[in-house]
Design a protein around this motif. Sequence first.
Motif, PDB file in Angstrom:
ATOM      1  N   VAL A  16       0.725  -1.197   0.137  1.00 46.40           N
ATOM      2  CA  VAL A  16      -0.141  -0.320  -0.357  1.00 46.40           C
ATOM      3  C   VAL A  16       0.790   1.284   0.016  1.00 46.40           C
ATOM      4  O   VAL A  16       0.592   2.059  -0.617  1.00 46.40           O
ATOM      5  N   ILE A  17       1.973   1.176   1.426  1.00 49.69           N
ATOM      6  CA  ILE A  17       2.758   2.935   0.875  1.00 49.69           C
ATOM      7  C   ILE A  17       3.329   2.854  -0.697  1.00 49.69           C
ATOM      8  O   ILE A  17       3.538   3.630  -1.233  1.00 49.69           O
ATOM      9  N   ALA A  18       4.008   1.536  -0.974  1.00 53.02           N
ATOM     10  CA  ALA A  18       4.635   1.491  -2.368  1.00 53.02           C
ATOM     11  C   ALA A  18       3.625   2.218  -3.540  1.00 53.02           C
ATOM     12  O   ALA A  18       3.902   2.947  -4.188  1.00 53.02           O
ATOM     13  N   LEU A  19       2.815   1.842  -3.480  1.00 54.49           N
ATOM     14  CA  LEU A  19       1.364   2.319  -4.164  1.00 54.49           C
ATOM     15  C   LEU A  19       0.902   3.858  -3.967  1.00 54.49           C
ATOM     16  O   LEU A  19       0.894   4.674  -5.028  1.00 54.49           O
ATOM     17  N   LEU A  20       1.635   4.471  -2.843  1.00 56.41           N
ATOM     18  CA  LEU A  20       0.995   5.559  -2.732  1.00 56.41           C
ATOM     19  C   LEU A  20       2.173   6.510  -2.973  1.00 56.41           C
ATOM     20  O   LEU A  20       2.232   7.559  -3.743  1.00 56.41           O
ATOM     21  N   LEU A  21       3.806   5.735  -3.466  1.00 55.46           N
ATOM     22  CA  LEU A  21       4.958   6.789  -3.342  1.00 55.46           C
ATOM     23  C   LEU A  21       4.747   6.424  -5.627  1.00 55.46           C
ATOM     24  O   LEU A  21       5.001   7.826  -5.811  1.00 55.46           O
ATOM     25  N   ILE A  22       4.072   5.530  -5.613  1.00 56.99           N
ATOM     26  CA  ILE A  22       3.842   4.990  -7.410  1.00 56.99           C
ATOM     27  C   ILE A  22       3.075   6.336  -7.510  1.00 56.99           C
ATOM     28  O   ILE A  22       3.478   7.288  -8.739  1.00 56.99           O
ATOM     29  N   SER A  23       2.007   6.809  -6.857  1.00 51.89           N
ATOM     30  CA  SER A  23       1.125   7.976  -7.066  1.00 51.89           C
ATOM     31  C   SER A  23       1.750   9.573  -6.852  1.00 51.89           C
ATOM     32  O   SER A  23       1.791  10.402  -7.566  1.00 51.89           O
ATOM     33  N   MET A  24       2.933   9.386  -5.948  1.00 47.16           N
ATOM     34  CA  MET A  24       3.725  10.566  -6.092  1.00 47.16           C
ATOM     35  C   MET A  24       4.338  10.609  -7.094  1.00 47.16           C
ATOM     36  O   MET A  24       5.606  12.102  -7.051  1.00 47.16           O
ATOM     37  N   LEU A  33      11.382  -0.516  -2.639  1.00 51.32           N
ATOM     38  CA  LEU A  33      12.563  -0.394  -1.749  1.00 51.32           C
ATOM     39  C   LEU A  33      12.517   0.617  -0.981  1.00 51.32           C
ATOM     40  O   LEU A  33      12.856   0.292   0.464  1.00 51.32           O
ATOM     41  N   LEU A  34      11.892   1.659  -1.295  1.00 49.57           N
ATOM     42  CA  LEU A  34      11.477   2.622  -0.314  1.00 49.57           C
ATOM     43  C   LEU A  34      10.446   2.769   0.916  1.00 49.57           C
ATOM     44  O   LEU A  34      10.110   2.827   2.137  1.00 49.57           O
ATOM     45  N   ALA A  35       9.653   1.794   0.297  1.00 46.01           N
ATOM     46  CA  ALA A  35       7.869   1.521   1.195  1.00 46.01           C
ATOM     47  C   ALA A  35       8.725   0.374   1.877  1.00 46.01           C
ATOM     48  O   ALA A  35       8.387   0.486   3.313  1.00 46.01           O
TER      49      ALA A  35
END
Length: 229
Positions: A16-24, A33-35
Amino acid sequence: MRDAFPILWWLAAAVVIALLLISMGYAASQAILLAVFFLPGMLCARYFYPQLSFEERRKGVLDTLYLTLAILCTEYLALILGHRTALPDDEIPDLLFNPLFILLVLSACILPEILIERRLEARRPYDRMLRFVSDRRPVTLDPAELLYVESNDSEVWLYSRSGEAYRTKTRISQWEALLDRRFLRIHRSYIINTECIEEYHPTRIRIGGCDIEISRKYKEAVRRRLGPE
C-alpha cells in the motif's frame, strides 16, 4: 493463520505504501524499495505502543512523546538511507520529511492491525502457555492456573491456584497486554483471572482467599465486564 497474520499484514502495508509512493511519481522499483524502509518505524511503533501505560498520567504522556520522537528519528534515518540507495542523485521530497505525513502513514498501517489482532485473539481458543523467567529459572504456566498478578514496587508477582508465587521483573502493564481475555485489570497493582473469582462486590473481589480492592479508575470497566453485583 493467526500466526502468519502479522507477516501478511506488513507485506500488505508495504504494498500500500509503495502504491502511495508511485502516485507521488516514483517508479515501481523505487517505490517498493522506499516502502520497505518504512517498516523499521512501523515495527518500532507496533512493538513499543502496547507497553505504554497511563497509570501515572504525566509519565504516560511523556513516554508517548518520547516514543513518537524515537519513531520519527528511526523513520527519518531509514528514509534517508532508502532514498540515497534508490535515488542517490535526487532530493528527498518535503512530504517524506513531514512528521504528520509519516505519523499518519504509520497510524493507518498499525491501528487496523492492532484491532484485527484483538478480534482474532477474542475468537482464539485458550491454548497459549505463559513462558517467563522467575528468580533465574524458566517457568511454563498454563494461564488457567494463574489466579492474579500483583505489582509490588519494582517487582511483579504471579500467584497460581496451586499456591505457587512467581517473581518477575516484567511490568504489570506488559502482563496486561500479554494475558488473554480471561484476565481483567481492577487496580493499578492487580490483574485478576475472572474465571477464578470467588466473590464480587462493587468495591472488592475475593480470589484465592484474598480480598482485592477495585480502584476507582477501573470500577466502571469492571462493572461493564462483570455486570452489577
